[in-house]
Design an enzyme around this catalytic site. Structure first.
Site, PDB file in Angstrom:
ATOM      1  N   ILE A 171      50.462  18.080  52.697  1.00 37.10           N
ATOM      2  CA  ILE A 171      51.666  17.648  53.403  1.00 37.10           C
ATOM      3  C   ILE A 171      51.321  16.407  54.218  1.00 37.10           C
ATOM      4  O   ILE A 171      50.296  16.365  54.905  1.00 37.10           O
ATOM      5  CB  ILE A 171      52.244  18.772  54.292  1.00 37.10           C
ATOM      6  CG1 ILE A 171      53.545  18.304  54.945  1.00 37.10           C
ATOM      7  CG2 ILE A 171      51.227  19.273  55.310  1.00 37.10           C
ATOM      8  CD1 ILE A 171      54.381  19.443  55.527  1.00 37.10           C
ATOM      9  N   ALA A 189      31.139  51.910  22.940  1.00 37.92           N
ATOM     10  CA  ALA A 189      30.357  53.133  23.108  1.00 37.92           C
ATOM     11  C   ALA A 189      30.138  53.818  21.766  1.00 37.92           C
ATOM     12  O   ALA A 189      30.990  53.772  20.870  1.00 37.92           O
ATOM     13  CB  ALA A 189      31.067  54.085  24.068  1.00 37.92           C
ATOM     14  N   GLY A 211      33.135  48.701  25.418  1.00 41.47           N
ATOM     15  CA  GLY A 211      32.013  48.318  26.254  1.00 41.47           C
ATOM     16  C   GLY A 211      31.419  46.983  25.862  1.00 41.47           C
ATOM     17  O   GLY A 211      30.863  46.268  26.701  1.00 41.47           O
ATOM     18  N   GLN A 214      23.788  27.012  72.297  1.00 41.25           N
ATOM     19  CA  GLN A 214      22.747  26.822  73.306  1.00 41.25           C
ATOM     20  C   GLN A 214      21.610  27.833  73.123  1.00 41.25           C
ATOM     21  O   GLN A 214      20.446  27.515  73.385  1.00 41.25           O
ATOM     22  CB  GLN A 214      23.349  26.960  74.707  1.00 41.25           C
ATOM     23  CG  GLN A 214      22.406  26.579  75.835  1.00 41.25           C
ATOM     24  CD  GLN A 214      22.154  25.072  75.909  1.00 41.25           C
ATOM     25  OE1 GLN A 214      22.877  24.287  75.309  1.00 41.25           O
ATOM     26  NE2 GLN A 214      21.124  24.679  76.635  1.00 41.25           N
ATOM     27  N   GLU A 273      40.250  51.734  24.401  1.00 40.34           N
ATOM     28  CA  GLU A 273      40.155  53.080  24.974  1.00 40.34           C
ATOM     29  C   GLU A 273      41.481  53.837  24.960  1.00 40.34           C
ATOM     30  O   GLU A 273      41.515  55.056  24.806  1.00 40.34           O
ATOM     31  CB  GLU A 273      39.620  52.993  26.414  1.00 40.34           C
ATOM     32  CG  GLU A 273      38.126  52.752  26.514  1.00 40.34           C
ATOM     33  CD  GLU A 273      37.791  51.272  26.569  1.00 40.34           C
ATOM     34  OE1 GLU A 273      36.724  50.936  27.099  1.00 40.34           O
ATOM     35  OE2 GLU A 273      38.596  50.455  26.075  1.00 40.34           O
ATOM     36  N   GLU A 310      33.466  44.471  27.527  1.00 39.13           N
ATOM     37  CA  GLU A 310      33.142  44.451  28.951  1.00 39.13           C
ATOM     38  C   GLU A 310      31.819  43.747  29.228  1.00 39.13           C
ATOM     39  O   GLU A 310      31.655  43.084  30.257  1.00 39.13           O
ATOM     40  CB  GLU A 310      33.111  45.856  29.520  1.00 39.13           C
ATOM     41  CG  GLU A 310      32.948  45.851  31.017  1.00 39.13           C
ATOM     42  CD  GLU A 310      33.291  47.182  31.663  1.00 39.13           C
ATOM     43  OE1 GLU A 310      32.913  47.357  32.823  1.00 39.13           O
ATOM     44  OE2 GLU A 310      33.920  48.017  31.005  1.00 39.13           O
TER      45      GLU A 310
END
Length: 645
Positions: A390, A65, A109, A604, A132, A112
């Protein structure tokens, strides 16, 4: 008109968007955020654009930012006044794949933005940080959640709590970026990847995979006050209906319904659901919508899910949810496993055998394994690095486990195992296989033991033929054989000769999760049928106008609701440690009977289209039949219930 600070170039079907504020290290000002979001919207609207590459000019990707601009804003919550959310949501939900091409700084940012893209290429000069915390605010807008998904909780928390930058090599090894190249090769590599993606990029591409606040294992507190402002998670975006692009010949064909169709169950909430489980439900739904639904046809053709899909499920925390956290699991309960199974059922997914992996195999290890065995196997199962299976059923035994003939003979510090197994779910991908074998000559159940084989590179382990089934074509099911296969004696689960008792202790959970899935599929069938009946016309009116259709759907809705309430009551008992074999057996036979009945009656309503495999109802019909067989046939289940009367 403002000066363009986001430039757009075309490289074939790829659009290259460049943040162009080099003097400010491409920091996110209000104008840059707005322009970038607009350019992304334009790219998504252009049908000739199949991939977007996002990069920054000069020596930075994006330094976060623009602090200078934020400092001049008035008001208690300046970050809320910048349209960050629109930008990150646009990138994360864009209808074409996105690639971040990172040179230099990707902070705050900017980091991000990288996380919001589908994949990333980084130059060796790249540095990443979420700083931040050093500015006195809590990282937000979804970055904390996306970072956990990308690199795991431990590494993410280190970055978030220290705010310290990491170099490109660390980011590559952590999984934050997929490719690491020389700085001059970043854009060429990104364009090369875009060229590889282009032929395979459908539209619409996806729905959001990781909306803020949905990860079950790492959630920031809501509304932490910092510096006089409150930074809280936004509400997750509304999920659009599942959309499948129509084929060129399908212009007038009735469309398959999605699972959002309203019905009576919309007003019903399972009494065991919590806010935490709501978040998990949203995560499971978005993951299945993005990673499962688009691949069902391809998985059916190849008779298995992709191997990497297991790791993708592990990376977002959907595997081994009820295994303790100390062994890499989610630390939840059977309720967490049920949420994922329900979402699979509602999506008509019959390919991903997660219930075998997470609810059955992992719990044998957790219940009967030593501390060392749990440490060795369970974290890999939770991450998807190990796929569990398994091996019980043999060609000549069926449901009668006491007739098992596979033998494990002790030879020094190993067992030598010979025999064959059939109907083994996850048989192709399994890295970890629990084998039910006879370890002594004692008759019946007394000589059975459970032995774990780590199959990768294991001499004498043979994967037999892939089995052609009526339904569940995408589920990995095959035969296995063991020829003088040597497995360390230390891989014995529990005590020798205790296998039958161990099986009996775990089978109620297996049968209950089958019932949970059956109830969900019944509900899904009703939703699909309602939607179709509203859309399809016959003799000048929609099908739902006919009394017979309405009555059939009313009866099916009642059956689906009854099945849900039955499994809910048993889930509550199981969480409390009170589930018994008779109750689980009752739920298994009754819910699977209801599933097959409801799916058949709903099919159906579709008429001829119900017989077409492109419609979910047809796949649900083919998959339902085996529900009455595996986990113990319904006839055996009724016998077990009768014995308790």
């Amino acid at each position: 008109m403002s000066e363009p600070i986001v430039t757009v170039e075309r490289h074939g079907a790829a659009a290259l968007l460049t943040l162009d504020r080099p003097a400010a290290l491409n920091a996110l000002s209000r104008e840059l955020v707005t322009q970038l979001a607009d350019r992304l919207d334009e790219a998504a609207a252009d049908s000739s654009v199949r991939v977007v590459v996002l990069t920054g000019s000069a020596k930075a990707f994006c330094a976060g930012a623009d602090i200078a601009e934020i400092e001049h804003m008035a008001g208690a919550s300046p970050l809320d006044r910048m349209p960050f959310d629109r930008l990150f949501d646009t990138v994360a939900t864009l209808s074409v794949p996105t690639i971040a091409a990172v040179r230099g700084l990707a902070f705050g940012g900017g980091c991000e933005l990288v996380l919001a893209c589908d994949t990333a290429v980084a130059g060796r000069s790249a540095r990443f940080a979420v700083p931040e915390v050093k500015l006195g605010v809590i990282p937000g807008a979804g970055g904390t959640q996306r970072l956990v998904h990308a690199i795991g909780k431990a590494k993410a928390m280190r970055m978030l709590l220290t705010g310290a930058p990491v170099d490109a090599q660390w980011a590559y090894e952590a999984g934050l970026v997929a490719d690491l190249v020389d700085d001059d090769d970043v854009l060429p590599r990104a364009v090369e990847i875009a060229t590889q993606i282009t032929p395979n990029a459908p539209a619409p591409w996806r729905t959001p995979l990781t909306p803020p606040g949905t990860h079950p294992r790492c959630r920031w507190p809501r509304g932490w006050p910092t510096n006089g402002a409150t930074f809280s998670w936004r509400s997750p975006p509304t999920m659009p209906a599942r959309v499948s692009p129509p084929s060129p010949t399908a212009a007038n064909r009735p469309s398959p319904a999605d699972r959002t169709t309203p019905m009576i169950l919309d007003d019903y909430r399972s009494p065991w659901m919590t806010e935490d489980l709501d978040d998990l439900q949203h995560l499971a739904k978005t993951f299945i919508d993005k990673e499962v639904a688009p691949n069902q046809g391809r998985w059916a053709q190849q008779h298995m899910v992709d191997r990497d899909f297991w790791r993708a499920a592990g990376s977002v925390g959907l595997l081994c949810l009820s295994i303790p956290e100390e062994y890499g699991g989610g630390g939840g309960t059977f309720a967490h496993e049920s949420v994922v199974a329900i979402e699979q059922g509602l999506a008509a997914d019959d390919a991903w055998a997660n219930t075998v992996h997470s609810t059955i195999v992992a719990h044998y290890v957790n219940a009967f394994g030593t501390h060392e065995q749990k440490q060795r196997w369970l974290p890999g199962m939770a991450s998807g690095d190990f796929v569990g299976a398994i091996a019980m059923t043999e060609p000549s035994t069926g449901s009668d486990l006491q007739k098992i003939r596979t033998r494990a003979v002790k030879d020094g510090d190993h067992y030598v195992i010979n025999g064959s197994k059939t109907f083994i779910s996850n048989g192709t991908h399994c890295d970890l296989l629990i084998i039910v074998a006879r370890t002594s000559d004692e008759p019946g159940s007394k000589g059975l033991s459970l032995i774990v084989a780590e199959t990768n590179g294991l001499a004498g382990f043979q994967r037999g033929r892939v089995l052609e089934k009526i339904g569940m074509h995408g589920q990995d099911t095959r035969e296995l054989a063991f020829v003088d296969m040597r497995v360390p004696a230390a891989n014995l689960l529990g005590v020798e000769g205790g296998g039958f008792v161990q099986l009996m202790q775990q089978l109620p959970q297996e049968r209950l999760i089958i019932a949970v899935g059956a109830a969900a599929v019944a509900e899904a069938a009703v939703r699909h049928a309602i939607a179709y009946a509203k859309e399809r016309e016959a003799f000048g009116q929609d099908l739902l106008s006919f009394q017979n259709t309405r009555f059939v759907l009313a009866e099916c809705a009642a059956d689906a609701l009854a099945a849900r309430t039955l499994v809910d009551s048993l889930i509550i008992r199981h969480i409390a440690g009170e589930l018994d074999a008779a109750g689980a057996s009752l739920a298994k036979f009754w819910c699977t009977d209801i599933q097959t009945k409801v799916v058949d009656r709903c099919l159906q309503i579709f008429g001829g289209y119900g017989y077409m495999m492109e419609y979910p109802i047809a796949r649900m019909y083919a998959a339902a039949r085996v529900q009455k067989i595996y986990g113990g046939t319904n006839e055996i289940m009724k016998e077990l219930v009768a014995r308790s009367l």
